[in-house]
Write a protein that holds these residues in place. Structure first.
Motif, PDB file in Angstrom:
ATOM      1  N   TRP A  24       0.801  -1.236   0.000  1.00  0.00           N
ATOM      2  CA  TRP A  24       0.000   0.000   0.000  1.00  0.00           C
ATOM      3  C   TRP A  24       0.822   1.267   0.000  1.00  0.00           C
ATOM      4  N   THR A  25       2.131   1.147   0.281  1.00  0.00           N
ATOM      5  CA  THR A  25       2.969   2.345   0.413  1.00  0.00           C
ATOM      6  C   THR A  25       4.285   2.139  -0.325  1.00  0.00           C
TER       7      THR A  25
ATOM      8  N   LEU B 177       1.107   8.853  11.658  1.00  0.00           N
ATOM      9  CA  LEU B 177       0.069   8.206  10.845  1.00  0.00           C
ATOM     10  C   LEU B 177      -1.319   8.640  11.319  1.00  0.00           C
ATOM     11  N   THR B 178      -2.102   9.178  10.419  1.00  0.00           N
ATOM     12  CA  THR B 178      -3.490   9.525  10.742  1.00  0.00           C
ATOM     13  C   THR B 178      -4.358   8.293  10.472  1.00  0.00           C
TER      14      THR B 178
ATOM     15  N   SER C 222      -6.755   7.978   8.442  1.00  0.00           N
ATOM     16  CA  SER C 222      -6.954   7.775   7.003  1.00  0.00           C
ATOM     17  C   SER C 222      -5.666   7.327   6.322  1.00  0.00           C
ATOM     18  N   ASN C 223      -4.580   7.290   7.094  1.00  0.00           N
ATOM     19  CA  ASN C 223      -3.289   6.867   6.554  1.00  0.00           C
ATOM     20  C   ASN C 223      -2.691   5.754   7.398  1.00  0.00           C
TER      21      ASN C 223
ATOM     22  N   TRP D 233      -3.292  -2.468   9.954  1.00  0.00           N
ATOM     23  CA  TRP D 233      -3.248  -1.020  10.229  1.00  0.00           C
ATOM     24  C   TRP D 233      -4.427  -0.608  11.106  1.00  0.00           C
TER      25      TRP D 233
END
Ligand SMILES: Nc1nc2c(c(=O)[nH]1)N[C@H]1C(S)=C(S)[C@@H](COP(=O)(O)O)O[C@H]1N2
Ligand SMILES: [Mo]
Length: 169
Positions: A71-72, A129-130, A132-133, A161
């Motif tokens: 994802w990143t 990290l929020t 949504s992240n 996550w």
């Protein structure tokens, strides 16, 4: 109302919005983790949960893993070792069920996480990290260092996550 009072109000409102912008709470999910199950330390009135505060999480030794994930892109994640968090609560079993804000649940082996040096990351490239992240906590393994073992769908399920709680069993 006098002009001076109006001016004071405007200044106060401006100061409040500036503070909101600068405070970490505005950009980050509340960083905390509840641990229950087979643990030797609790800090709630019922003696069933250890609520790890943001301050306690930030006090643990910081480890980094630089890797890409599904994802990143390649980035540097930082946070405590899952193993150090387990030591903090005096965990007495190897199976750790992770629970998330989006109600996913996955059980990891503490021994396996330790073998890979898996971390509960709260930052990526220095940025908290929020939700949504992937925040507030994202369990990260060094996938780029072990591509054959840590890629594919069975391995992807381990990258959990939005972690908010763990149950030690
Ligand atoms: N918080 C959270 N983490 C998660 C999931 C999820 O739904 N929520 N899905 C897991 C599973 S089963 C896989 S295969 C991967 C990929 O999820 P994706 O298909 O939604 O990208 O993320 C894992 N981590
Ligand atoms: Mo999956």
């Amino acid at each position: 109302m006098t002009a001076a009072m109006t001016q004071q109000r405007i200044l106060r409102a401006l100061a409040a919005s500036l503070l909101a912008l600068l405070s970490p709470a505005a950009s980050a999910a509340p960083l905390a983790l509840d641990v229950q199950g087979m643990i030797g330390r609790t800090n709630d009135p019922d003696h069933s949960v250890y609520h790890i505060s943001e301050a306690e999480l930030l006090k643990l030794p910081v480890h980094t893993i630089t890797t890409s994930t599904t994802w990143t892109p390649k980035s540097t994640f930082s946070g405590p070792l899952l193993g150090d968090v387990l030591k903090l609560v005096d965990a007495r079993a190897d199976s750790i069920e992770l629970r998330t804000i989006d109600d996913y649940s996955y059980t990891v082996s503490a021994r396996e996480a330790e073998r890979y040096g898996a971390i509960l990351a709260y930052s990526r490239n220095g940025v908290r990290l929020t939700v949504s992240n992937f925040g507030p906590l994202f369990l990260i393994y060094p996938r780029d260092a072990y591509p054959s073992e840590l890629s594919g769908s069975a391995a992807e399920a381990k990258f959990v996550w939005q972690i908010k709680a763990m149950v030690v069993k």
